[in-house]
Design a protein around this motif. Structure first.
Motif, PDB file in Angstrom:
ATOM      1  N   THR A  86       0.905  -1.155   0.000  1.00  0.00           N
ATOM      2  CA  THR A  86       0.000   0.000   0.000  1.00  0.00           C
ATOM      3  C   THR A  86       0.939   1.199   0.000  1.00  0.00           C
ATOM      4  O   THR A  86       1.639   1.447  -0.969  1.00  0.00           O
ATOM      5  CB  THR A  86      -0.938  -0.033   1.226  1.00  0.00           C
ATOM      6  N   HIS A  87       0.989   1.939   1.093  1.00  0.00           N
ATOM      7  CA  HIS A  87       2.047   2.932   1.265  1.00  0.00           C
ATOM      8  C   HIS A  87       3.325   2.255   1.742  1.00  0.00           C
ATOM      9  O   HIS A  87       4.400   2.854   1.746  1.00  0.00           O
ATOM     10  CB  HIS A  87       1.612   3.990   2.284  1.00  0.00           C
ATOM     11  N   ARG A 103      -2.477  -1.568  -9.802  1.00  0.00           N
ATOM     12  CA  ARG A 103      -1.232  -1.083  -9.209  1.00  0.00           C
ATOM     13  C   ARG A 103      -0.032  -1.801  -9.827  1.00  0.00           C
ATOM     14  O   ARG A 103       0.983  -1.177 -10.150  1.00  0.00           O
ATOM     15  CB  ARG A 103      -1.246  -1.308  -7.699  1.00  0.00           C
ATOM     16  N   ALA A 230      -4.164   8.798  -0.443  1.00  0.00           N
ATOM     17  CA  ALA A 230      -3.040   8.271   0.336  1.00  0.00           C
ATOM     18  C   ALA A 230      -3.402   7.033   1.135  1.00  0.00           C
ATOM     19  O   ALA A 230      -2.502   6.296   1.565  1.00  0.00           O
ATOM     20  CB  ALA A 230      -2.520   9.357   1.282  1.00  0.00           C
ATOM     21  N   ASP A 233      -2.845   4.273  -1.294  1.00  0.00           N
ATOM     22  CA  ASP A 233      -1.800   4.634  -2.240  1.00  0.00           C
ATOM     23  C   ASP A 233      -1.953   3.852  -3.543  1.00  0.00           C
ATOM     24  O   ASP A 233      -0.975   3.392  -4.133  1.00  0.00           O
ATOM     25  CB  ASP A 233      -0.404   4.418  -1.630  1.00  0.00           C
ATOM     26  N   ARG A 236      -3.823   8.116  -7.953  1.00  0.00           N
ATOM     27  CA  ARG A 236      -3.132   9.401  -7.840  1.00  0.00           C
ATOM     28  C   ARG A 236      -4.066  10.437  -7.208  1.00  0.00           C
ATOM     29  O   ARG A 236      -5.289  10.318  -7.309  1.00  0.00           O
ATOM     30  CB  ARG A 236      -2.695   9.892  -9.221  1.00  0.00           C
TER      31      ARG A 236
END
Length: 404
Positions: A86-87, A103, A230, A233, A236
């Motif tokens: 993820t992040h 992703r 966020a 993630d 965008r």
């Protein structure tokens, strides 16, 4: 007329959405752990093990009957989860795999260019070789590819080409983590790890963006488009912004968040039932609970500071003389308030959970009742980590925290 949300109300609703208002002592089984992770969206994985690793602490904070082997079974036996990014590295419900395909597609070229700058191009030639080895030999570790090379100092900046190729293939979804041994990843082809019921599913780009934003907002309650982007993630910020503008007034609400006197109201978006969520959010448990530094409630440090008035900075990479607190300091939650942070470590050879320091937040007094609740939490932590007793170092009670 724009709906105005009180920041304190939103903070409590956020705790509820993130599983921190549920009864922490109610026994939870395998299905319950899987459901909790689905409710959170993901759980960050981290290697630091001063007391227990982040992924286990995140789950234990919410249900203190949770045990580490439950997560391991969900990952390695039941295949109810997969591990990816993820992040940061995280365990994710396997039902989300089709969305992560988008992703993976984005990562292929981005990572190849970025990692070429960091590591050089040597790993390019290793990608097909590593993939073929795993296809032919099954589960593999980094040591299967770089054992004949000179050892380097640990860290992503010092990866050998084989390790870099493995991480690249994993981040791009070609291989998956099938198990861990002493926390080292063991990889296999994704089609041999992810169940067929999810592996072959595909979703359109429009559905991917809609799910990513809507799923994030459901778990945040109310947030800006940047906070929505966020969360996973996956999309965008400009994609999240376009989604918010399109859905505002249709399936989500435009709101303003009031964080109190002297603070500017913050324009944001909310799930359509946010008022009911706030009204129905239960009172959080009175007990003190230890949170991981990577807890979902704290991951977005700026948002956590606005909602809870708690400024947190991880100091793992800060040289010891320059640290304000310590290497790996745990935030402490009491009801809906973050009351301080604690530095503790398992002295495993001695069977002792040692508390080296506690810093209360400004205005928090460690009176008899609160001290008893803290000691009860430390006893629970000791049992969870397999320690036999808690020991307090000399001078463990420190002055109120300074802002990090």
């Amino acid at each position: 007329m724009t709906l105005i949300l009180d920041g304190k109300d939103l903070a409590r609703a956020f705790l509820h959405l993130q599983g921190l208002t549920d009864p922490p002592g109610r026994r939870i089984g395998q299905a319950g752990v899987a459901g909790l992770i689905d409710r959170l969206g993901f759980v960050q994985v981290d290697s630091i093990n001063t007391a227990t690793r982040a992924h286990h602490q995140i789950l234990f904070s919410r249900n203190q009957t949770y045990r580490e082997d439950q997560l391991i079974r969900l990952l390695e036996r039941d295949r109810a989860l997969f591990e990816n990014w993820t992040h940061d590295a995280s365990v994710i419900p396997v039902s989300s795999w089709p969305y992560w395909r988008h992703r993976f597609a984005r990562e292929r070229e981005r990572l190849k260019a970025r990692w070429t700058n960091w590591h050089g191009g040597d790993f390019h030639a290793e990608i097909d070789k590593v993939h073929a080895h795993i296809r032919e030999n099954g589960p593999s570790r980094a040591r299967d590819f770089d054992s004949d090379r000179e050892r380097k100092e640990p860290g992503w900046w010092n990866w050998h080409p084989g390790k870099t190729a493995l991480e690249y293939l994993w981040r791009c979804g070609e291989i998956a983590v099938t198990a861990r041994e002493n926390f080292a990843k063991i990889y296999d082809l994704s089609e041999r790890v992810v169940p067929d019921t999810h592996f072959h599913d595909e979703v359109s780009h429009e559905d991917f963006v809609d799910w990513s934003c809507r799923s994030a907002l459901d778990r945040l309650g109310a947030a800006t488009h940047g906070e929505i982007a966020a969360f996973y993630d996956l999309v965008r910020p400009d994609e999240a912004k376009a989604w918010c503008e399109r859905e505002s007034g249709r399936s989500i609400l435009a709101v303003e968040i009031d964080h109190g006197p002297g603070e500017r109201r913050r324009a944001a978006y909310a799930r359509p039932d946010i008022e009911a969520v706030i009204t129905n959010a239960p009172e959080p448990p009175a007990r003190v609970r230890t949170l991981s530094p990577f807890d979902p409630v704290l991951r977005d440090r700026k948002r956590a500071e606005r909602l809870f008035g708690f400024s947190y900075r991880i100091e793992v990479f800060v040289p010891a003389p320059k640290r304000t607190y310590g290497y790996y300091v745990y935030p402490l939650l009491e009801k809906d308030r973050l009351i301080g942070r604690i530095d503790m470590i398992c002295r495993r050879a001695e069977g002792i959970l040692e508390v080296t320091a506690f810093w209360p937040e400004k205005g928090v007094r460690l009176g008899g009742g609160r001290l008893a609740r803290l000691e009860a939490e430390l006893s629970r932590m000791a049992r969870f980590t397999g320690m036999e007793q808690v020991r307090f170092a000399d001078g463990w009670r420190r002055a109120p925290a300074v802002q990090a």
